[in-house]
Each structure stands twice: as C-alpha cells, then as structure tokens.
Design an enzyme around this catalytic site. Structure first.
Site, PDB file in Angstrom:
ATOM      1  N   GLU A  24       0.711  -1.270   5.835  1.00 24.96           N
ATOM      2  CA  GLU A  24       1.491  -1.153   6.909  1.00 24.96           C
ATOM      3  C   GLU A  24       1.354   0.533   6.804  1.00 24.96           C
ATOM      4  O   GLU A  24       1.724   1.274   7.695  1.00 24.96           O
ATOM      5  CB  GLU A  24       3.095  -1.487   6.299  1.00 24.96           C
ATOM      6  CG  GLU A  24       4.601  -1.025   7.165  1.00 24.96           C
ATOM      7  CD  GLU A  24       4.973   0.227   6.528  1.00 24.96           C
ATOM      8  OE1 GLU A  24       5.426   0.955   7.523  1.00 24.96           O
ATOM      9  OE2 GLU A  24       4.158   1.034   5.769  1.00 24.96           O
TER      10      GLU A  24
ATOM     11  N   ASP B  46       0.638  -0.880   0.142  1.00 27.43           N
ATOM     12  CA  ASP B  46       0.223   0.122   0.041  1.00 27.43           C
ATOM     13  C   ASP B  46       1.156   1.599  -0.126  1.00 27.43           C
ATOM     14  O   ASP B  46       2.365   0.887   0.244  1.00 27.43           O
ATOM     15  CB  ASP B  46      -0.728   0.122   1.232  1.00 27.43           C
ATOM     16  CG  ASP B  46      -0.199  -0.005   2.808  1.00 27.43           C
ATOM     17  OD1 ASP B  46       0.629  -0.607   2.222  1.00 27.43           O
ATOM     18  OD2 ASP B  46      -0.742   0.620   3.461  1.00 27.43           O
TER      19      ASP B  46
END
Length: 418
Positions: free
Chosen positions: A167, A106
């Site tokens: 994350e 991400d």
C-alpha cells in the site's frame, strides 16, 4: 469469552477494554519486524504472525502471491522487485451483507532506515515504525471482529479481510485483487490511522506516481564538452516546466520528489532519473495532466541526442463522498457518540486503498485505525488507549450494519458485472 456463548453489547465492549494490553503487545511485536515495502521476507513474516492472531476467527485463510514490480534502478536499468504476499481471510461468503476489511502489511521504513525500534514515550504513548500506520490498525480490526463473532447478529454478515503488502508504494501488485474483492462486497472498512484528533478522512485526492528517465551522451567536461548531451540539464528543464503546471488548475498539485544523476563533475552526465507525484481532486483532471506532461516530453525529445522516457501513471482515483458513503459516515459518527467519541469526517489530500474501493463504487470508511500521528517520519507515535476505543467503535459499526443488512446490499449485483 467461552466458545459458542453469545454476549451482550456491554460485555463485548468491556471485553475489548480488557484486551488493550494484549493488543499493545502484539502491535509492538508486529512493528518490531522490519516490513518496508520492498522487504518481502519481513512483510511475509508479519503476515505469518497475523495468521496466528486470526485463529479465533475461524475463517478461511489464503496466501496470494503478487507479481514482481518492474522499476528502473539508479543506473536506469529495469529491475524486478519482489513484493510480499497478500493475506486473505474470509467467513460466511453467502451471508446477506458482505464486508470488506482492509489494511496493509508494509511500512515506508526500509531495512537501512535508522527508525527501527519501539520506545515508550509515556504511559499512553509509544513511538515506532508502523505502530500507527498500520500495525495498531490491524489489531483494532482483528479484535473488533473477534468480539463481533460473539454477537447474535453475526450470521447476517460475511466478511473478507484483505491485507496487502504494497500500500505504501501505491498498491501496484495488489490493486487488481482489491478491485476483484471490492466488487463482491457491500461495505468497506479500512484501518488506516485516524487524524491525530481522532476524526475520519472523508473525500480524498487521487494520486499518480511517475518516474522520468533522460538519456544523453557522456563526454569529458573540459576537453570535449561540446560533444556531450547533458541529461541533468534536460531533466532540470523538464522539472522546471512540470512544476510550473502547479496552480493552473484548482486542486492539482505536482511534487518533484527524487532526482538522481551524474557520476563526477568532470563528466557530462548521460543519465538522470526523476520521480514525481501528482494529486488531483477530479477524475477528469487526469487527462489534462497527461496531455501537459506529454507535451513536455515531446519538447525534451526534440533536442539533439536527448531521450526522455516515462514510467508509472495514475494509480488511485479521487474518492468522493457519495450519498451512501455519507450515510455510512453518519452511522459511524452515531456509533462513536455511544462511547463518548465525538467524530467528524474531513477532506484530505492523502490517499489510500479507500480510493481503490471507491473507484469500483464501494462505500467505505478508510480511517478506522488507531489514533496517533507523525506517520511516515521517525517521530511516528500511537495513542495506546485508542487501541481498545477504536476496536469498540468498529464493533458497534459492525453490529449496526448486521442489524440493518438489507439497507446496504442493493448495489452489489451491479458492481459484480464484468
């Protein structure tokens, strides 16, 4: 490189240098897909591409679903946000030395953010969302592994790649999988970007993310102001007192980050939401923070018609430099010298999944990714030639670890205990 043939160290380093154009092309391909943390379909699309890139590794590929994230929306309602999947790839699980290789799928840029395109700044620099954090790092990891699999000592290392979808928001859906995997490994290598000068992150602060919700009572601001209970005012007092905690304990920083409340200037607001972050250097400081915050919450809740609720908590413990972690850094620095990289490791206030690995006792280096800078901004850039240079560094680290496997695997049994 022909299948089954073992290559010399020099040949492997040269091969990696020749892969830079392909590494860059694939970095751009990945970064061109919006993969904001809450764009689950985009994150999963990135994972599918990574699967195709990983075919030469001949590892076992698994897709692991994460649970929805529960979070208040701007109206104070509990919403369920879908996160992307975890991508896990494993090989030689019974080898003497087990390596955890981590990165994330991400970025911080959602689908509405204006920063969506990749541009070439000059012959050695590109800008784009996630090119450095962390799409370039994924290429460094994969190509280093592909090269390592042609090394004669590769049989000494089993590895697990764990790529998580969340994350950038603290790994709430993947933390348990990170912990479970880390307990089965001996060394962790994570591909967050290096510092802009190429150096590695050493000690890291711990982190906590919190959301506060104040509920009050709405009323007409002119006619019945006295009947209202102003949620924004109560939240403002909470924020002010929270911010005053800064400086009371060395190493603790509290950052008021986002606030939302009110509908019109002629209405006493009955709802206000506020997000804040806490960083700390010592694990024991979590208790001090929690006690102080609880005292502030109780003070606000003692007011007539006002209710303050908290959501969130500390998600990452401080990462300290243990003797084994120091030994790992020294190995990496020595490997860097052989390819003219003069590296050091430095403390930072930032945190990442390297904190999670350290929390279960796994020594790790978490900034083996590309060289670049201005991450989390619309000026994020990548130094192109760092793609092959950092892949060469990882190859050398893996080779050294494979040659000294018996020096690194003594702690695994203890970590695997329930």
């Amino acid at each position: 490189m022909a299948d089954g043939k073992v290559f010399s160290n020099g040949q492997l380093l040269q091969w990696l240098a020749l892969q830079q154009a392909e590494m860059l092309q694939r970095t751009i391909e990945l970064a061109s897909i919006n993969s904001g943390s809450f764009n689950a379909s985009g994150v999963n699309q990135v994972a599918e591409l990574i699967k195709s890139y990983c075919q030469p590794l001949d590892g076992k590929i698994e897709t692991i679903e994460t649970s929805d994230l529960k979070k208040w929306n701007d109206q104070g309602e509990l919403q369920h946000l879908t996160l992307g999947n975890i991508l896990k790839i494993t090989k030689r699980p019974n080898a003497p030395l087990q390596i955890y290789l981590g990165g994330h799928l991400d970025t911080v840029f959602d689908k509405t953010h204006h920063f969506q395109n990749i541009t070439h700044v000059d012959s050695n620099t590109i800008q784009g969302p996630g090119v450095t954090d962390l799409k370039g790092g994924l290429m460094v990891m994969l190509y280093a592994l592909i090269a390592f699999e042609k090394n004669i000592d590769c049989k000494n290392i089993g590895w697990t790649i764990l790529l998580n979808p969340d994350e950038e928001i603290g790994s709430p859906g993947s933390a348990a999988y990170i912990e479970k995997t880390a307990k089965t490994c001996d060394i962790g290598l994570i591909y967050e970007p290096s510092f802009p000068d190429g150096n590695l992150a050493g000690a890291r602060k711990g982190s906590g993310n919190f959301t506060a919700k104040v509920s009050g009572r709405s009323a007409h601001a002119g006619r019945e102001h006295h009947l209202g209970r102003n949620a924004i005012r109560a939240m403002a007092d909470f924020i002010s007192q929270l911010d005053d905690l800064n400086g009371q304990v060395p190493g603790i920083t509290i950052n008021p980050g986002v606030i939302n409340g009110g509908v019109a200037t002629n209405v006493v607001p009955d709802l206000c939401l506020f997000q804040f972050n806490i960083r700390l250097e010592k694990l024991q400081d979590q208790q001090w923070c929690q006690q102080k915050i609880q005292q502030l919450v109780e003070q606000i809740n003692a007011r007539d018609g006002i209710t303050l609720e908290l959501q969130g908590g500390f998600t990452r413990q401080p990462k300290l430099i243990t003797p084994k972690n120091k030994k790992l850094f020294e190995l990496a620095i020595d490997c860097g010298k052989s390819i003219n990289l003069n590296l050091d490791y430095l403390p930072t206030g930032g945190c990442c999944d390297g904190n999670n690995l350290s929390a279960v006792g796994l020594p790790n280096i978490d900034t083996l990714g590309v060289q670049g800078g201005r991450i989390h901004s619309d000026q994020e850039y990548l130094i192109i030639n760092s793609l092959h240079q950092r892949a060469q560094l990882s190859l050398l680290i893996l080779q050294r670890l494979a040659a000294t496997a018996d020096q690194w695997n003594a702690d695994r049994q203890q970590r695997c205990r329930p």
